[in-house]
Each structure stands twice: as C-alpha cells, then as structure tokens.
Scaffold this active site. Structure first.
Site, short mmCIF file in Angstrom:
data_model
loop_
_atom_site.label_atom_id
_atom_site.label_comp_id
_atom_site.label_asym_id
_atom_site.label_seq_id
_atom_site.Cartn_x
_atom_site.Cartn_y
_atom_site.Cartn_z
N TYR A 109 -0.34 3.36 5.22
CA TYR A 109 0.64 4.32 5.71
C TYR A 109 1.36 4.95 4.51
O TYR A 109 1.68 4.25 3.54
CB TYR A 109 1.62 3.58 6.63
CG TYR A 109 2.68 4.44 7.22
CD1 TYR A 109 2.36 5.37 8.20
CD2 TYR A 109 4.01 4.32 6.83
CE1 TYR A 109 3.34 6.17 8.75
CE2 TYR A 109 4.99 5.11 7.38
CZ TYR A 109 4.66 6.04 8.34
OH TYR A 109 5.63 6.82 8.89
N ASP A 181 -0.80 -5.20 8.35
CA ASP A 181 -0.02 -4.26 9.16
C ASP A 181 -0.88 -3.94 10.39
O ASP A 181 -1.88 -3.24 10.30
CB ASP A 181 0.28 -3.00 8.33
CG ASP A 181 1.10 -1.97 9.12
OD1 ASP A 181 1.04 -1.98 10.36
OD2 ASP A 181 1.76 -1.13 8.48
#
Ligand SMILES: *Cc1c(COP(=O)(O)O)cnc(C)c1O
Length: 395
Positions: A109, A181
């Site tokens: 991200y 994640d």
C-alpha cells in the site's frame, strides 16, 4: 440527583434501570470512567478487576471490535487503531528500534511504502523492498539485523499473490517476524496465522467495515508480549480509535461474511465477462486460469477469491476518460471495499508519482483500471461494464 440553582441536571445522572438488555452494543463515548474509591482504582490498576479509566487507554467499543476480529483471525488481544496506517505504524514503529532492518513487499500500500522509504530510515531503521512472489529476491534482502518482513497477500493493483508458505519458512529459518497485511484477502479469504504469519494487520476501513464511513485499523501478534508492546505504543502515540467509529465498524462487520461472499462471486463473474469483451486487452483475477499465480492462489485462498479485479483497456487516457464517463452509477474513487463498485485508475492516482517508464515496468498503462466489486446485481454490473467498454472503444 443533584440539581443546580436553575434546575438543570448536573453529572452524574444514574442510568434508567432495565431488567432487559439491549441487543445492540451500546455506544460508549465517555472519555473518562469514574470509580467508587481509591481502593477500587488500585484493584483496577493492579489488574485484580477489569475496568476502563481513560478512553485513549481503551474503551468498550474498541474492545468489542477487537474481539470480533480476534475471533475471525483465531487469536486474542488484538489492538484497534484509528486507521489502517495506525496499525502498520504500531507494528513497525512499536516493535522496531534504531539499528534494526525491515523488508517490505515492493508493491505494498502506498503509505506503507512511504513509511518504509521515508520515516523508518529517518529513525535509524534500515529498509529494503523486494518482490514477495520471488523467494530468492527476499532471501537476498535479509541482513543480520532483519527483524520483520511485511507483505500483503494480494498486491495492489496488479493482484499478484505472495508466496506466503515460502516466506513463512524463510522467516522461521532466519528468526524474522512475518507480518501480513490481510486487508485485501480478509480473514474470510485467508487466516495468515494458519500459514505461519507472526503478525496480522488490517485496514478495517475497507471490506470489514465495508461502507466507506469509518477509518480504523487492527494489529495483532501471535506472541502476546509483542501485541502488548504495540498496544502500549498506540496508547502513548494516540493511535486510539474513536468509540463512534468502532460502533459503526461493528455494525458493518455483522454483515461482512455475506458481503464478502457476494462481492467475490460477482468479481469472478465480472472477470470472465470482461475477458470476453472486445476492447479489453487483459483481465487480472487470481481465480482465473490465465493468472500467473493461479495455482498458488487456489491453494492459499481455498476457493474464495477476492473482490478485486484489474483489467486493461485498449487505447490511452482518452479511452480511460470515456470509460469512467460511461460507467453509470460506479464511483470513480481510489478506495476499495465499499458496498458499491468503485473504479480506480492507478496512472492518475495511486501510481501517479512514478515515471511512465516505472509504471510500464509494473504493467500500469493509461488503460489500466482496478475494480473493487460491490454488492450490485451482477447482471446489471456486467451491463454497465459492457456499455463503458463500448464507449471507450468509440474514442
Ligand atoms: C487502505 C489500506 C491501508 C491503510 O488503511 P487506512 O485505513 O486507509 O489507513 C493499509 N493496507 C492496505 C492493503 C490498504 O488497502
């Protein structure tokens, strides 16, 4: 009840009695909690009884959200933070110290990449990025002081699937903590602790809360001491979430399984539909046989895909503009996991800072879109994509 001279009520007001209980978790916005006596407070601080004191240190709505996510991930004691980035920060800043080294996936991200590239080095923590699908590259990145390896399971926006089993073995061999994640895959697609992860991170903001009206995150480690270190760090640095956000998130999480199953089934159907449309150069969906990581995805995700589909249109920016203009009822917005389908265009948003050459290396042309599939009627959704693709082909 004490009243002041004008007759208005001053605190505290006793709550009305009820022999029955609410079925919905009450919202508890209180910043402070009152105790009966200093002795009672001692009991709380010494851990002889459980009680809240000050909401930055913990509050019931955060604990309810944490308990729900703990159950989904098969762990206990997780920490809820004010955003997904709060959770990433609790892991990296709460567990690492100057002199340590951390490895990150090279397609994390955007803000996680920034934390790795800018903030950790500023604090004396060295970082290296490498491809989580390439074990040799990851092995080559390991240094004597490597403490954490942080990856996402499905990369954004190219939807490559990390070699979690290989990475877990590599981390075990070198005494490195594997942090996953799990925002894209969610615990419904994958429970990382069952695959050797040591730490799990979520942006609850996305699919878990699911309505684009809350920002929250979650971080937890298999080792309770590590979770405790992250909790203390997030209290000290003020990463604590708001009770109202937690309350809203819990409301969203109640329908998470249904939403996820529906969205991923529609995503699979949409991927196949797009692959059959003229004007679509390629479709990327991990459950399709033509995906480069199809075998790994099938094993890892146990048949549950994800709600994300990426595709590439023929034609450049003009075709992309025509596509979003004709994509009736779909938000062109760079987020994911909403109840509605959203379209993101990496070249003009998440990846706009990259040079065209670097974008081309990642396969992100001007015709590249990432779709977060929502809960619309699948046939109506296919119809909108057909219509938008036809409009794009006409420019
Ligand atoms: C959105 C996202 C984050 C950050 O979460 P916020 O709630 O926006 O702070 C972290 N990781 C992934 C994979 C995300 O998609």
């Amino acid at each position: 009840m004490m009243r002041n001279s004008r007759g208005s009520i001053v605190r505290p007001v006793p709550l009305p009695d009820s022999a029955s209980r609410p079925v919905v978790t009450p919202l508890s916005p209180s910043v402070v909690y009152a105790s009966d006596t200093p002795d009672a407070l001692d009991d709380q601080y010494e851990g002889r009884v459980h009680g809240y004191t000050y909401s930055r240190e913990g509050h019931p709505n955060a604990d309810v959200v944490a308990a729900r996510l703990d159950a989904m991930e098969g762990v206990s004691g997780g920490v809820v933070t004010g955003s997904g980035m709060g959770a990433v920060s609790a892991v990296l800043l709460g567990l690492l110290k100057s002199g340590d080294h951390v490895i990150g996936g090279n397609q994390l991200y955007g803000r996680s990449l920034r934390l790795m590239a800018e903030d950790l080095p500023r604090l004396g923590i060295a970082t290296t990025l490498a491809d989580p699908c390439d074990l040799d590259a990851m092995r080559a990145a390991i240094r004597p002081h490597t403490r954490i390896l942080l990856v996402e399971v499905v990369s954004n926006p190219t939807l490559r699937v990390a070699d979690i089993a290989g990475l877990a073995a590599l981390c075990r061999e070198h005494g490195i903590l594997l942090a996953v994640d799990n925002t894209f895959t969610t615990p419904r697609g994958l429970r990382p602790f069952e695959h050797g992860a040591d730490i799990v991170i979520h942006s609850i903001t996305k699919l878990l809360a699911g309505h684009s009206d809350v920002m929250l995150g979650y971080a937890v480690a298999r080792d309770p001491d590590l979770t405790e270190a992250m909790r203390v760090f997030s209290i000290t640095t003020g990463l604590t979430p708001s009770p109202f956000d937690c309350w809203l998130a819990e409301r969203g999480m109640l329908s998470f399984d249904l939403r996820f199953d529906r969205a991923q089934a529609t995503a699979a159907a949409l991927a196949d539909h797009l692959a059959g449309l003229p004007g679509i150069k390629r479709v990327i969906y991990p459950m399709r046989a033509d995906h480069p990581d199809h075998t790994r995805a099938s094993q890892l995700l146990g048949g549950q895909g994800c709600n994300m589909v990426s595709f590439e249109l023929d034609g450049g920016r003009a075709a992309a503009n025509a596509f979003t203009r004709a994509a009736d009822g779909l938000s062109f917005a760079p987020t994911l996991g909403d109840v509605g389908t959203t379209l993101s265009h990496p070249a003009s948003s998440s990846h706009r800072a990259l040079t065209p050459g670097k974008r081309a290396e990642l396969g992100l042309s001007e015709g590249f879109f990432r779709v977060s599939v929502g809960l619309e009627d699948p046939d109506a959704l296919k119809q909108v994509f057909s219509q938008a693709t036809t409009a794009a082909a006409g420019v």
